[in-house]
Design an enzyme around this catalytic site. Structure first.
Site, mmCIF file in Angstrom:
data_model
loop_
_atom_site.group_PDB
_atom_site.id
_atom_site.type_symbol
_atom_site.label_atom_id
_atom_site.label_comp_id
_atom_site.label_asym_id
_atom_site.label_seq_id
_atom_site.Cartn_x
_atom_site.Cartn_y
_atom_site.Cartn_z
ATOM 1 C CD GLU A 38 11.052 -87.083 95.409
ATOM 2 O OE1 GLU A 38 11.361 -86.436 96.426
ATOM 3 O OE2 GLU A 38 9.897 -87.480 95.192
ATOM 4 C CG ASP A 41 15.548 -81.150 98.842
ATOM 5 O OD1 ASP A 41 16.400 -81.775 98.172
ATOM 6 O OD2 ASP A 41 15.127 -81.560 99.955
ATOM 7 C CB SER A 128 8.275 -96.542 104.670
ATOM 8 O OG SER A 128 8.113 -97.758 105.316
ATOM 9 C CB SER A 131 9.871 -87.513 106.302
ATOM 10 O OG SER A 131 10.466 -87.201 105.082
ATOM 11 C CB SER A 133 14.647 -88.983 110.360
ATOM 12 O OG SER A 133 14.582 -88.655 108.996
ATOM 13 C CD GLU A 165 17.671 -86.019 108.334
ATOM 14 O OE1 GLU A 165 16.719 -85.574 109.015
ATOM 15 O OE2 GLU A 165 17.553 -86.968 107.559
ATOM 16 C CG ASP A 177 12.429 -85.102 103.762
ATOM 17 O OD1 ASP A 177 11.824 -84.964 102.688
ATOM 18 O OD2 ASP A 177 13.384 -85.890 103.910
HETATM 19 C C1 GLA Z 1 15.151 -87.233 100.844
HETATM 20 C C2 GLA Z 1 15.801 -85.969 101.424
HETATM 21 C C3 GLA Z 1 15.157 -84.708 100.849
HETATM 22 C C4 GLA Z 1 15.089 -84.758 99.338
HETATM 23 C C5 GLA Z 1 14.536 -86.093 98.844
HETATM 24 C C6 GLA Z 1 14.615 -86.231 97.372
HETATM 25 O O1 GLA Z 1 13.829 -87.319 101.283
HETATM 26 O O2 GLA Z 1 15.688 -85.961 102.833
HETATM 27 O O3 GLA Z 1 15.859 -83.578 101.311
HETATM 28 O O4 GLA Z 1 16.343 -84.492 98.781
HETATM 29 O O5 GLA Z 1 15.209 -87.197 99.445
HETATM 30 O O6 GLA Z 1 13.762 -85.337 96.755
#
Ligand code: GLA
EC number: 2.7.1.6
Length: 388
Positions: A38, A41, A128, A131, A133, A165, A177
């Site tokens: 987490e 990325d 939630s 993802s 989006s 995005e 994502d």
């Molecule tokens: C969101 C972002 C991702 C990533 C996560 C955290 O989902 O869209 O790119 O940075 O947070 O890991």
């Protein structure tokens, strides 16, 4: 009707009702959870997400007027825009911005994007942290690439959807994502090196091991998530600069203590420690999964949570309560998944214990007076695809 067939039928019905006639095709993209990795990325590090069996479907056809019309279940009326609005980041807002952003990113990359009518239905819950989006971006991208006969291989889609995005919608997110929802594969988690975009599909056959991933929607109200996300990202970038590396991924685990000693504020040290140790946890998780030792990843998941809570400081009371209750009820490991400040928790559980763990989390929530959580078990599903 299965959930997957139902959402596709809703997209088709929406298309017929709004535009008349039949769509030329239907394209589907899933939501995702992140098993581990987490806020790594955008630090050029490692992530291990998987695609969910919850999907967004877009039914679409070319529009000869060269404009775009998008209807979604979220609104009564379609949103319409032309090249002028698509070429100006921010002109289209709300959920339709993800669609306009894809048109923008394609055009910015030099593609001739056909006008289109699109109808979107989705089983991916909005807000939630699963993802929704990225699912819209990927399904729309797949539709436009095919409708326009664009020369754009799928391995370039994640970066393009990310640009939609980042640069059109204005959210400074990483590439996880979009990669997960585009490249996910059933029964596998996607091991992604966010610097090189190299991927490896890691077998994650929960069913064969008698295991399940329980996804708990914390139902926590989003608390300044966007601003906090951007602040974390900035802090990481500043730290990388101070350490003289291109990105925090370049700080090796063995060099962490020396790197921390070179940073003078304690908050930055905590942020760096999270990112560097989290990258290592992803690598360790991948090793265990390659060896078929799924249960043994539990402690890594839980350590990831502690790191997000104490070092990266992105959890909230509902989320911490869900993790603690799941662990107390026998989960092998549990952690928040996604950007933070709300969203979902995932817990690795024996399949036949999933209901009991869910009940324990619900009871802990009731004790604390929180809005009841949502719970579901999931298996890794496939990525973006054309349905018919
Ligand atoms: C969101 C972002 C991702 C990533 C996560 C955290 O989902 O869209 O790119 O940075 O947070 O890991």
């Amino acid at each position: 009707m299965s959930a997957a067939a139902d959402v596709a039928a809703r997209a088709t019905a929406g298309f017929r009702q709004r535009y008349g006639g039949e769509p030329a095709g239907r394209w589907a993209a899933p939501g995702r959870v992140n098993l581990i990795g987490e806020h790594t990325d955008y630090n050029d590090g490692f992530v291990l997400p998987f695609a969910l069996p919850l999907r967004t479907v877009v039914a679409a056809a070319v529009a000869d007027d060269g404009r775009w019309s998008v209807w979604s279940e979220l609104d009564d009326e379609p949103v319409e825009f032309g090249p002028a609005e698509a070429d100006e980041p921010g002109r289209v807002d709300g959920w339709a911005a993800y669609v306009a952003g894809v048109v923008w990113a394609l055009r910015a990359a030099g593609h001739t994007v056909p006008g289109a009518r699109l109808a979107i239905a989705s089983d991916v819950p909005v807000g939630s942290g699963l993802s929704s989006s990225a699912a819209i971006e990927a399904a729309v991208l797949a539709a436009l690439v095919e409708l326009g006969g664009l020369d754009l291989p799928a391995d370039r889609w994640p970066r393009l959807a990310q640009r939609a995005e980042n640069d059109y919608v204005g959210a400074p997110t990483g590439i996880m994502d979009q990669s997960a929802v585009i490249r996910g594969r059933p029964g596998h988690a996607l091991f992604l090196d966010c610097r090189t975009e190299a991927v490896e599909q890691i077998p994650f056959d929960l069913g064969a091991a008698g295991l399940a991933v329980l996804v708990i929607d914390s139902r926590a109200p989003h608390r300044h998530a966007d601003g906090e996300y951007a602040a974390r990202r900035k802090s990481c970038e500043r730290a990388a600069k101070a350490l003289g590396v291109a990105a925090l991924r370049d700080v090796a685990t063995g060099d962490l203590e020396a790197a921390l000693a070179r940073l003078d504020d304690t908050e930055t040290r905590r942020r760096v420690r999270h990112v560097v140790t989290e990258d290592q946890r992803v690598l360790d998780t991948v090793e265990l999964l390659r060896a078929g030792r799924i249960r043994d990843i539990g402690p890594l998941l839980t350590a990831s949570h502690a790191s997000m809570r104490d070092d990266f400081e992105i959890t909230v009371p509902e989320i911490d309560t869900a993790v603690e209750a799941a662990l107390a009820a026998g989960a092998y490991g549990a952690r928040m998944t996604g950007g933070g400040f709300g969203g979902c928790v995932l817990a690795l559980v024996d399949a036949d214990a999933a209901d009991a763990v869910a009940a324990a989390v619900a009871a802990a929530y009731a004790d604390r007076g929180f809005t009841a959580p949502g719970t579901r078990t999931v298996l890794p599903a496939g990525g973006t695809t054309r349905l018919d």
